[in-house]
Each structure stands twice: as C-alpha cells, then as structure tokens.
Design an enzyme around this catalytic site. Structure first.
Site, PDB file in Angstrom:
ATOM      1  N   CYS A   1       2.465  23.264 167.769  1.00  0.00           N
ATOM      2  CA  CYS A   1       3.185  22.300 166.937  1.00  0.00           C
ATOM      3  C   CYS A   1       3.098  22.866 165.527  1.00  0.00           C
ATOM      4  O   CYS A   1       2.013  23.301 165.104  1.00  0.00           O
ATOM      5  CB  CYS A   1       2.515  20.927 167.007  1.00  0.00           C
ATOM      6  SG  CYS A   1       3.161  19.739 165.802  1.00  0.00           S
TER       7      CYS A   1
ATOM      8  N   CYS B   1      10.153  23.697 164.860  1.00  0.00           N
ATOM      9  CA  CYS B   1       9.512  22.548 165.499  1.00  0.00           C
ATOM     10  C   CYS B   1       9.441  22.853 166.989  1.00  0.00           C
ATOM     11  O   CYS B   1      10.462  23.215 167.598  1.00  0.00           O
ATOM     12  CB  CYS B   1      10.367  21.306 165.244  1.00  0.00           C
ATOM     13  SG  CYS B   1       9.862  19.857 166.173  1.00  0.00           S
ATOM     14  N   ASN B   2       8.250  22.719 167.569  1.00  0.00           N
ATOM     15  CA  ASN B   2       8.106  23.013 168.999  1.00  0.00           C
ATOM     16  C   ASN B   2       8.791  21.964 169.869  1.00  0.00           C
ATOM     17  O   ASN B   2       9.371  22.289 170.896  1.00  0.00           O
ATOM     18  CB  ASN B   2       6.626  23.076 169.377  1.00  0.00           C
ATOM     19  CG  ASN B   2       5.967  24.349 168.907  1.00  0.00           C
ATOM     20  OD1 ASN B   2       5.870  25.316 169.641  1.00  0.00           O
ATOM     21  ND2 ASN B   2       5.519  24.362 167.659  1.00  0.00           N
TER      22      ASN B   2
ATOM     23  N   ASP C   1      12.768  20.803 160.815  1.00  0.00           N
ATOM     24  CA  ASP C   1      11.657  20.204 161.561  1.00  0.00           C
ATOM     25  C   ASP C   1      11.818  18.691 161.431  1.00  0.00           C
ATOM     26  O   ASP C   1      12.657  18.206 160.653  1.00  0.00           O
ATOM     27  CB  ASP C   1      10.321  20.657 160.942  1.00  0.00           C
ATOM     28  CG  ASP C   1       9.107  20.050 161.639  1.00  0.00           C
ATOM     29  OD1 ASP C   1       9.104  19.989 162.884  1.00  0.00           O
ATOM     30  OD2 ASP C   1       8.166  19.620 160.946  1.00  0.00           O
TER      31      ASP C   1
ATOM     32  N   TYR D   1       9.019  13.538 166.272  1.00  0.00           N
ATOM     33  CA  TYR D   1       9.880  13.904 167.397  1.00  0.00           C
ATOM     34  C   TYR D   1       9.091  13.874 168.716  1.00  0.00           C
ATOM     35  O   TYR D   1       9.663  13.668 169.777  1.00  0.00           O
ATOM     36  CB  TYR D   1      10.423  15.331 167.206  1.00  0.00           C
ATOM     37  CG  TYR D   1      11.666  15.450 166.354  1.00  0.00           C
ATOM     38  CD1 TYR D   1      12.179  14.378 165.630  1.00  0.00           C
ATOM     39  CD2 TYR D   1      12.340  16.679 166.283  1.00  0.00           C
ATOM     40  CE1 TYR D   1      13.326  14.531 164.851  1.00  0.00           C
ATOM     41  CE2 TYR D   1      13.488  16.828 165.512  1.00  0.00           C
ATOM     42  CZ  TYR D   1      13.973  15.753 164.793  1.00  0.00           C
ATOM     43  OH  TYR D   1      15.111  15.903 164.029  1.00  0.00           O
TER      44      TYR D   1
ATOM     45  N   HIS E   1       3.025  21.542 162.790  1.00  0.00           N
ATOM     46  CA  HIS E   1       2.145  20.805 161.869  1.00  0.00           C
ATOM     47  C   HIS E   1       0.697  21.329 161.944  1.00  0.00           C
ATOM     48  O   HIS E   1      -0.049  21.205 160.984  1.00  0.00           O
ATOM     49  CB  HIS E   1       2.102  19.317 162.220  1.00  0.00           C
ATOM     50  CG  HIS E   1       3.295  18.527 161.752  1.00  0.00           C
ATOM     51  ND1 HIS E   1       4.568  18.737 162.244  1.00  0.00           N
ATOM     52  CD2 HIS E   1       3.402  17.516 160.843  1.00  0.00           C
ATOM     53  CE1 HIS E   1       5.406  17.876 161.662  1.00  0.00           C
ATOM     54  NE2 HIS E   1       4.714  17.129 160.810  1.00  0.00           N
TER      55      HIS E   1
HETATM   56  N1  DGL Z   1       6.266  19.840 164.069  1.00  0.00           N
HETATM   57  C1  DGL Z   1       6.749  19.368 165.304  1.00  0.00           C
HETATM   58  C2  DGL Z   1       6.462  20.294 166.462  1.00  0.00           C
HETATM   59  O1  DGL Z   1       6.253  21.481 166.244  1.00  0.00           O
HETATM   60  C3  DGL Z   1       6.519  18.004 165.760  1.00  0.00           C
HETATM   61  C4  DGL Z   1       5.931  16.902 165.079  1.00  0.00           C
HETATM   62  C5  DGL Z   1       6.592  15.636 165.562  1.00  0.00           C
HETATM   63  O2  DGL Z   1       6.147  15.046 166.563  1.00  0.00           O
HETATM   64  O3  DGL Z   1       7.572  15.278 164.936  1.00  0.00           O
HETATM   65  O4  DGL Z   1       6.484  19.889 167.601  1.00  0.00           O
END
Ligand code: DGL
Length: 268
Positions: A187, A75-76, A12, A44, A189
């Site tokens: 996401c 990570c999405n 991630d 990201y 997170h």
């Molecule tokens: N955890 C990440 C997701 O699922 C993204 C967080 C980020 O912007 O880095 O998209």
C-alpha cells in the site's frame, strides 16, 4: 502523439501516492507531475472493485485532459482493481504504470521463499500479489494480511508514536505473519510507517516497498517511448477531490517541494 514536455499524471486515494510522486520528483527533476488525491473516496481499500474502477476511469480522463503523457496508478488498491480496465480503455493513448508489477518482479528476482504481504482489504481480497508471485515462482509461500486501519491512520497524521506502534504490533503479531523472510508494504501509504515496522521486526525480516521499482519502471518506459524530458517542464501541481487540512498538513511532510492544493470536484 505525446512529447517529452508533457506532464506525468499520478493518482491515489489520498496521501500515499505522494511517496511515489516524491521519488519521481527527486529522481526525474525535469518532469512535471500532476497529482490527484481522491480524498472524497478515501479509503479505496474498503470499496468494491467496481467502485474503484469507476473512480479510476474518471481520474484518468481528467489527467488525460491535462495533457499527461503517462499515468502512474500510485495506489495498490486501484492498481489491483483497475489497471487492466484502464489499459483496455485508454491504453492506446498513453502508457499506464501500476505499483504492483514492479514490486512483484523485484521480490521474485530477490529469491525470497516466505513472503508476507500487508495491504488494504481491496488489494488482499484480489489476491493480486499471491497470484502474480506464484505465476513466476510456484514454490514461493505468500502470506497475506489485510491491515485496513493503517491507511486511514496515516492519512490522519498518525505515523509515529504509541498508537501507531500498537496498531502495527497487533497486526504483525498475527499467526499468518510468522515465519516470513520479507514483508511487502503493498500500500503506498505504508512507506510512511516503515520505521515503525522495522522497529517491530528489529531487523529480522526484510521490508520492501514499491517506490524505487516504480521509479525505475517509469524511467524505463519514458526512455523507451522517447518521452523523457531533458529540460525543466514546470512545477508539480496537486489536486484533491475534497480539501482537508489533515491532507495538506501531512502532505507537506512527505513531499520535498512546495505543495499548494487545488480542489477539483470531479464528482458533481
Ligand atoms: N494508498 C492506497 C493503496 O496503495 C490505499 C489506501 C486506501 O485504502 O485508500 O492501496
């Protein structure tokens, strides 16, 4: 040819993927995980799809060098920008699991009609959830909202309290998020603020994240490929591209096991 005693790679941009790693660790305790948090490039969600693909290719190469038998893109933003590219590039070597498809299958199976999606800008701009849900159910109304403040806020350790609640309230009260039956936390997170989101809706809207569905998909593929380990293969290992105390502090709260961070500078 992979064997069951090899580790599973998982990555991630930062801490969010630990929600997935923790669930795999609990459900498949014999598996050893090698986690990579790309804290140099976090978040990201604000990066271009090309930049995200470049990071993901490098991280996957590193995880394959660690002899991983499978790679979970936890990570999405990375799953939406890079999954196809990673499968094209490395797919023959090991299976890749993304976090989008298992959640899409789950929500479509559950028969919801008005579906809200919150995620980073990268995920929302790709429309990956809307397109995949509508390719399976044309009648579903998918309402999408980018919530870019949430991942950095969580990464900094703000996942309960007044600041968190008011950021959540101001996003979820927007017109596009009204009249939904279910909200997808798109996401990795966001499961860390699920209680605060529940608090906002007071039980009137169902809330789904991808964690359980991803663990089921990982298990299914390992079984199918005869790669499921039935003896303990070692303790999980955690790499970050840049060490930060906030990552270490928050990480300890969300992974039920010991975490010792190893700094691995992939970008020199
Ligand atoms: N955890 C990440 C997701 O699922 C993204 C967080 C980020 O912007 O880095 O998209």
């Amino acid at each position: 040819m992979s064997t069951p005693d090899q580790p599973i790679g998982i990555f991630d941009s930062g801490i969010g993927g630990l929600t997935v790693a923790n669930a795999i660790h609990r459900f498949l305790p014999n598996e050893k995980l090698i986690y990579f948090g790309d804290t140099v490039h976090m978040p990201y969600g604000d990066k271009s799809a090309d930049a995200i693909r470049y990071y993901c290719l490098r991280i996957s190469k590193f995880l394959l060098e660690q002899n991983c038998k499978m790679i979970v893109i936890a990570c999405n933003s990375a799953s939406s920008a890079a999954y196809d590219v990673l499968v094209d590039f490395f797919g023959g070597k090991v299976p890749f699991v993304n976090v989008v498809d298992p959640l899409v299958m789950e929500v479509v199976k559950s028969g919801y009609h008005n579906i809200g999606v919150i995620a980073t800008k990268a995920t929302i701009n790709s429309s990956v959830y809307k397109n995949k849900i509508n390719s399976l159910n044309l009648q579903a109304n998918v309402h999408q909202l980018a919530t870019p403040l949430l991942a950095p806020m969580i990464e900094e350790g703000f996942y309960n309290g007044n600041i968190t609640q008011s950021v959540i309230d101001s996003y979820l009260s927007q017109p596009v998020m009204q009249n939904i039956d279910v909200l997808l936390l798109a996401c990795t997170h966001y499961p860390l603020i699920k209680d605060e989101i529940n608090e906002y809706y007071q039980g009137k809207v169902d809330i789904m994240d991808s964690i359980d569905a991803v663990v089921r998909e990982v298990t299914r593929i390992l079984k199918q490929e005869k790669l499921l380990s039935n003896t303990h293969t070692g303790e999980d290992v955690f790499y970050v591209s840049d060490y930060t105390t906030s990552f270490e502090e928050t990480a300890k709260n969300f992974y039920q096991g010991e975490i010792k961070l190893i700094t691995k500078a992939l970008w020199d």
